[in-house]
Design a protein around this motif. Structure first.
Motif, short mmCIF file in Angstrom:
data_model
loop_
_atom_site.label_atom_id
_atom_site.label_comp_id
_atom_site.label_asym_id
_atom_site.label_seq_id
_atom_site.Cartn_x
_atom_site.Cartn_y
_atom_site.Cartn_z
N GLU A 5 0.85 -1.18 0.00
CA GLU A 5 0.00 0.00 0.00
C GLU A 5 0.89 1.24 0.00
N LEU A 6 0.56 2.20 -0.86
CA LEU A 6 1.34 3.43 -0.95
C LEU A 6 0.39 4.60 -1.18
N GLY A 7 0.48 5.59 -0.30
CA GLY A 7 -0.29 6.81 -0.46
C GLY A 7 0.66 7.99 -0.60
N VAL A 8 0.37 8.89 -1.53
CA VAL A 8 1.22 10.06 -1.79
C VAL A 8 0.36 11.31 -1.73
N SER A 9 0.87 12.35 -1.07
CA SER A 9 0.16 13.62 -1.00
C SER A 9 1.12 14.76 -1.30
N SER A 10 0.57 15.93 -1.57
CA SER A 10 1.36 17.11 -1.90
C SER A 10 1.56 17.97 -0.65
N ARG A 11 2.82 18.28 -0.36
CA ARG A 11 3.15 19.12 0.79
C ARG A 11 4.27 20.09 0.41
N GLY A 12 3.97 21.37 0.52
CA GLY A 12 4.98 22.38 0.24
C GLY A 12 5.57 22.31 -1.15
N GLY A 13 4.75 21.95 -2.14
CA GLY A 13 5.22 21.89 -3.52
C GLY A 13 5.92 20.61 -3.88
N ARG A 14 5.99 19.67 -2.93
CA ARG A 14 6.60 18.37 -3.19
C ARG A 14 5.61 17.26 -2.89
N SER A 15 5.73 16.16 -3.62
CA SER A 15 4.91 14.99 -3.34
C SER A 15 5.68 14.07 -2.41
N VAL A 16 5.01 13.66 -1.33
CA VAL A 16 5.65 12.83 -0.32
C VAL A 16 4.71 11.70 0.08
N ALA A 17 5.27 10.65 0.67
CA ALA A 17 4.45 9.52 1.11
C ALA A 17 3.63 9.92 2.33
N SER A 18 2.34 9.63 2.28
CA SER A 18 1.47 9.86 3.43
C SER A 18 1.07 8.54 4.09
N PRO A 31 12.19 6.87 -1.40
CA PRO A 31 11.77 7.77 -2.48
C PRO A 31 12.93 8.61 -3.00
N HIS A 32 12.85 8.99 -4.25
CA HIS A 32 13.81 9.94 -4.78
C HIS A 32 13.14 10.84 -5.81
N LEU A 34 13.68 12.89 -9.43
CA LEU A 34 14.50 12.90 -10.63
C LEU A 34 14.74 14.29 -11.18
N ASP A 35 13.94 15.27 -10.74
CA ASP A 35 14.10 16.64 -11.19
C ASP A 35 13.53 17.56 -10.12
N ASP A 36 13.37 18.83 -10.45
CA ASP A 36 12.89 19.80 -9.47
C ASP A 36 11.39 20.06 -9.60
N SER A 37 10.66 19.15 -10.24
CA SER A 37 9.22 19.35 -10.43
C SER A 37 8.42 19.04 -9.17
N GLY A 38 9.01 18.32 -8.23
CA GLY A 38 8.29 17.90 -7.03
C GLY A 38 7.69 16.51 -7.15
N GLN A 39 7.77 15.92 -8.34
CA GLN A 39 7.24 14.57 -8.54
C GLN A 39 8.13 13.57 -7.79
N VAL A 40 7.50 12.68 -7.03
CA VAL A 40 8.26 11.67 -6.30
C VAL A 40 8.29 10.37 -7.09
N CYS A 41 9.40 9.67 -7.01
CA CYS A 41 9.57 8.40 -7.70
C CYS A 41 9.76 7.29 -6.67
N TYR A 42 8.98 6.24 -6.80
CA TYR A 42 9.13 5.06 -5.96
C TYR A 42 9.40 3.85 -6.85
N VAL A 43 10.25 2.94 -6.35
CA VAL A 43 10.60 1.72 -7.05
C VAL A 43 10.06 0.53 -6.27
N VAL A 44 9.22 -0.27 -6.92
CA VAL A 44 8.67 -1.47 -6.30
C VAL A 44 9.65 -2.63 -6.49
N VAL A 45 9.90 -3.37 -5.40
CA VAL A 45 10.81 -4.52 -5.48
C VAL A 45 10.09 -5.77 -4.98
#
Length: 277
Positions: A5-18, A31-32, A34-45
């Motif tokens: 289960e993964l939830g993501v929300s927007s906080r202060g112009g960045r997307s973070v896990a909630s 999380p990491h 890839l640029d300054d857009s605020g989009q968060v990247c998660y990798v499923v393993v």
């Protein structure tokens, strides 16, 4: 078996896990960005490394209002022999107002005597954006002969809701690949190709002009491709691109090229560059 289960929300112009939860053979790396857009990247393993007979994997993803998530996998999803019962993945996705999900996994590899079913249900708002890719490729034996997997079923449902009335179905995309007992790449089955790639895009800005542009873009790749538009529901629409090839890398490059057009035009982002560690 696994559950994520993964939830993501927007906080202060960045997307973070909630919200995060994992159980069994599924989890996400840190999380990491890839640029300054605020989009968060998660990798499923999948620490188990593969899907086996009767395995069930459940994935639940929620992207909150104005948040943006890029979700990928650490490596290819491998489905080995599934005697007795198929392996299955069920994924539920919910996108809020102005939310965005790019789902760009590595390829699905089905080996000899493998049977696999995947069902993805997406519920989104008219202001949401969805870009979802998939590549299916057969596994190979040490002597170079194609393994004969039994069946791959991929079912994608996209529903649109406005918060006031019941959700309406925008698109139902069913892909069933059942290789014949003879030549897996013979004419009459996938036009002589062994690999298939799909890209689903849902956004209020999808139209015939975009479909034509992406179809023209596919002509630069060693693949056979076609695009279909969905109906329009509550001001949003979608398209489904299907491509056939004999090369995994070619299909990945084709789908990424199409996704990059949307990243640049709609969000001012550079080309997709998945740095997997």
């Amino acid at each position: 078996m696994g559950r994520l289960e993964l939830g993501v929300s927007s906080r202060g112009g960045r997307s973070v896990a909630s919200h995060q939860f994992h159980e069994g053979a599924l989890r996400v790396l840190r999380p990491h960005y890839l640029d300054d857009s605020g989009q968060v990247c998660y990798v499923v393993v999948n620490p188990g490394g593969a899907y086996l007979g009767a395995d069930l994997f459940l994935i639940d993803v929620e992207v909150g209002d104005s948040a943006s998530l890029l979700l990928t996998t650490q490596s290819a999803t491998k489905v080995y022999r599934t005697p007795g019962s198929f392996a299955e993945q069920r994924m539920a996705v919910r996108l809020g107002e102005g939310a965005r999900l790019e789902l760009m996994p590595d390829q699905l590899i089905a080996y000899r005597e493998a049977s696999y079913r995947q069902r993805t249900r997406v519920t989104l708002r008219p202001t949401s954006t969805l870009v979802m890719a998939e590549v299916v490729t057969p596994g190979w034996s040490p002597d170079g002969a194609a393994f004969r997997y039994e069946e791959v079923r991929l079912r994608n449902e996209v529903w649109v809701e406005d918060g006031e009335s019941a959700a309406q179905l925008l698109a139902l995309d069913n892909l069933l690949i059942r290789p014949p007992l003879g030549d897996v790449t013979g004419l009459g089955f996938m036009e002589g190709c062994s690999h298939v790639g799909s890209l689903m895009v849902v956004d209020a800005r999808v139209d015939q002009a975009l479909a034509d542009e992406l179809h023209h873009l596919t002509s630069g790749f060693d693949a056979l491709a076609g695009i279909s538009l969905t109906r329009n529901v509550r001001g949003t629409g979608g398209l489904v691109l299907r491509a056939l090839s004999n090369n995994t890398g070619e299909l990945n490059r084709l789908l990424t090229a199409c996704a990059n057009v949307l990243r640049d035009r709609w969000f001012g982002q550079g080309p997709l560059n998945l740095r997997k560690h």
